[in-house]
Scaffold this motif. Structure first.
Motif, short mmCIF file in Angstrom:
data_model
loop_
_atom_site.label_atom_id
_atom_site.label_comp_id
_atom_site.label_asym_id
_atom_site.label_seq_id
_atom_site.Cartn_x
_atom_site.Cartn_y
_atom_site.Cartn_z
N ILE A 30 0.85 -1.19 0.00
CA ILE A 30 0.00 0.00 0.00
C ILE A 30 0.89 1.24 0.00
CG2 ILE A 30 -1.88 1.19 1.17
CD1 ILE A 30 -2.50 -1.69 0.18
N PRO A 31 0.83 2.06 -1.05
CA PRO A 31 1.72 3.23 -1.13
C PRO A 31 1.31 4.33 -0.17
CG PRO A 31 0.23 3.18 -3.01
CD PRO A 31 0.01 1.90 -2.27
N ALA A 32 2.30 5.04 0.36
CA ALA A 32 2.05 6.12 1.31
C ALA A 32 1.42 7.32 0.62
CB ALA A 32 3.37 6.54 1.97
N GLY A 33 0.44 7.94 1.31
CA GLY A 33 -0.16 9.16 0.82
C GLY A 33 -1.03 8.99 -0.40
N LYS A 34 -1.42 7.77 -0.71
CA LYS A 34 -2.24 7.48 -1.89
C LYS A 34 -3.54 6.79 -1.47
CE LYS A 34 1.06 8.85 -4.71
NZ LYS A 34 0.93 10.08 -5.53
N VAL A 35 -4.46 6.67 -2.43
CA VAL A 35 -5.70 5.93 -2.21
C VAL A 35 -5.60 4.59 -2.93
CG1 VAL A 35 -8.20 5.88 -2.53
CG2 VAL A 35 -7.05 8.05 -2.03
N THR A 36 -5.75 3.52 -2.18
CA THR A 36 -5.74 2.18 -2.75
C THR A 36 -7.14 1.59 -2.63
OG1 THR A 36 -3.41 1.82 -2.19
CG2 THR A 36 -4.75 -0.13 -2.62
N ALA A 37 -7.69 1.13 -3.73
CA ALA A 37 -9.01 0.50 -3.74
C ALA A 37 -8.83 -1.01 -3.72
CB ALA A 37 -9.80 0.91 -4.97
N LEU A 38 -9.55 -1.65 -2.81
CA LEU A 38 -9.53 -3.10 -2.68
C LEU A 38 -10.89 -3.61 -3.15
CD1 LEU A 38 -7.69 -5.39 -1.61
CD2 LEU A 38 -8.83 -5.13 0.60
N LEU A 39 -10.91 -4.26 -4.31
CA LEU A 39 -12.16 -4.65 -4.94
C LEU A 39 -12.29 -6.17 -4.97
CD1 LEU A 39 -12.07 -2.22 -8.01
CD2 LEU A 39 -12.97 -1.78 -5.70
N GLY A 40 -13.50 -6.62 -5.22
CA GLY A 40 -13.77 -8.05 -5.33
C GLY A 40 -15.19 -8.35 -4.93
N ALA A 41 -15.68 -9.48 -5.35
CA ALA A 41 -17.04 -9.89 -5.03
C ALA A 41 -17.17 -10.22 -3.55
CB ALA A 41 -17.42 -11.11 -5.87
N ASN A 42 -18.41 -10.34 -3.08
CA ASN A 42 -18.63 -10.76 -1.69
C ASN A 42 -17.94 -12.09 -1.45
OD1 ASN A 42 -20.22 -8.55 -1.12
ND2 ASN A 42 -22.14 -9.58 -1.57
N GLY A 43 -17.22 -12.17 -0.32
CA GLY A 43 -16.50 -13.39 0.00
C GLY A 43 -15.12 -13.48 -0.58
N ALA A 44 -14.67 -12.42 -1.25
CA ALA A 44 -13.34 -12.45 -1.87
C ALA A 44 -12.23 -12.31 -0.87
CB ALA A 44 -13.24 -11.34 -2.93
N GLY A 45 -12.53 -11.76 0.33
CA GLY A 45 -11.52 -11.60 1.36
C GLY A 45 -11.17 -10.16 1.67
N LYS A 46 -11.97 -9.21 1.18
CA LYS A 46 -11.67 -7.79 1.40
C LYS A 46 -11.73 -7.43 2.88
CE LYS A 46 -14.99 -6.10 -1.17
NZ LYS A 46 -15.71 -7.39 -1.39
N SER A 47 -12.83 -7.76 3.54
CA SER A 47 -12.97 -7.41 4.96
C SER A 47 -11.94 -8.15 5.81
CB SER A 47 -14.38 -7.74 5.45
OG SER A 47 -15.35 -6.93 4.81
N THR A 48 -11.68 -9.39 5.48
CA THR A 48 -10.68 -10.16 6.22
C THR A 48 -9.31 -9.49 6.10
OG1 THR A 48 -11.88 -12.22 5.85
CG2 THR A 48 -9.55 -12.40 6.42
N THR A 49 -8.98 -9.00 4.93
CA THR A 49 -7.70 -8.31 4.72
C THR A 49 -7.60 -7.08 5.62
OG1 THR A 49 -7.57 -9.06 2.42
CG2 THR A 49 -6.24 -7.13 3.03
N LEU A 50 -8.65 -6.28 5.68
CA LEU A 50 -8.61 -5.09 6.52
C LEU A 50 -8.51 -5.45 8.00
CD1 LEU A 50 -11.20 -2.65 4.87
CD2 LEU A 50 -8.77 -2.93 4.42
N ARG A 51 -9.16 -6.52 8.40
CA ARG A 51 -9.09 -6.95 9.79
C ARG A 51 -7.70 -7.49 10.14
NH1 ARG A 51 -14.98 -9.82 9.24
NH2 ARG A 51 -16.22 -7.90 9.47
N VAL A 52 -7.06 -8.13 9.19
CA VAL A 52 -5.68 -8.57 9.40
C VAL A 52 -4.77 -7.36 9.57
CG1 VAL A 52 -3.69 -9.58 8.22
CG2 VAL A 52 -5.85 -10.82 8.29
#
Length: 232
Positions: A30-52
């Protein structure tokens, strides 16, 4: 960009719930000072990634670094002290407390007790200071959750499903606010179901598919073709 120069970097991340593994060797930078979008269908692991990243779910394998420092074993509290703040898709407020108390708790914990910056960012909250947070609308609770994160002065602001359950107008207002935060230099990681709005403000895009990375690149590169697991 290498993991050594990233604000946050996951390497070989494996994590999940109980006996179910959700992330299968995931790499993110994740680059500093930038906006990173984490995309994917439900169940792809987006929320799990943020919780990690925030420490709510431990890694089973892999490493997490922040500005080159290995923080894999740091607690959620210690990560928050370094400025890693997660606004989850749940309404992250103390429902039984007033709006003022919700804000004051975070402001005092951060060592900057003035809640004015939050009220300036979300004027509607100024009208709700004595109201119990749990009695507000979904959009107002979302504003309060974001305002609380702002008062913590994050170095990395992670937002899960910013627009979930909100009207298009309220969602657009919150995306506008998030763009302002990003313009101030805060690193933003956004996981959201509205791909178009997330892409409009992103500098970098990751797409997850069944717990693995299926795409990484710029929004323009993403627009050239829809990878497996991306939602339209």
């Amino acid at each position: 960009m290498t993991t050594a120069t990233a604000e946050l970097a996951l390497t070989g991340a494996r994590a999940g719930y109980g006996t179910v593994e959700v992330l299968h060797g995931l790499d993110l930078a994740i680059p500093a000072g930038k906006v990173t979008a984490l995309l994917g269908a439900n169940g792809a692991g987006k929320s799990t990634t943020l919780r990690v990243l925030s420490g709510l779910i431990p890694l089973r394998a892999g490493t997490l670094t922040w500005r080159g420092e290995d923080i894999t074993r740091l607690s959620t509290v210690d990560r928050a002290r370094r400025g890693l703040m997660l606004v989850p898709d749940e309404r992250a407020v103390f429902a039984t407390l007033s709006v003022r108390d919700n804000l004051q708790i975070i402001a005092e914990a951060s060592g900057h007790p003035d809640i004015t910056p939050a009220l300036d960012s979300f004027p509607r909250l100024r009208e709700r200071l004595t109201q119990r947070a749990g009695s507000m609308s979904g959009g107002e609770r979302r504003m309060l959750a974001l305002a609380r994160a702002l008062l913590a002065r994050p170095s990395v602001l992670m937002v899960d499903e910013l627009s979930l359950g909100l009207s298009p107008k309220v969602a657009a207002d919150l995306f506008g606010w998030l763009a302002t935060v990003a313009a101030s230099g805060t690193t933003v990681l956004l996981a959201d179901q509205y791909t178009e709005q997330a892409l409009a403000m992103a500098d970098l895009v990751y797409v997850l598919h069944r717990g693995e990375r299926s795409f990484v690149g710029t929004p323009a590169e993403f627009a050239g073709g829809t990878p497996a697991g991306a939602s339209a």
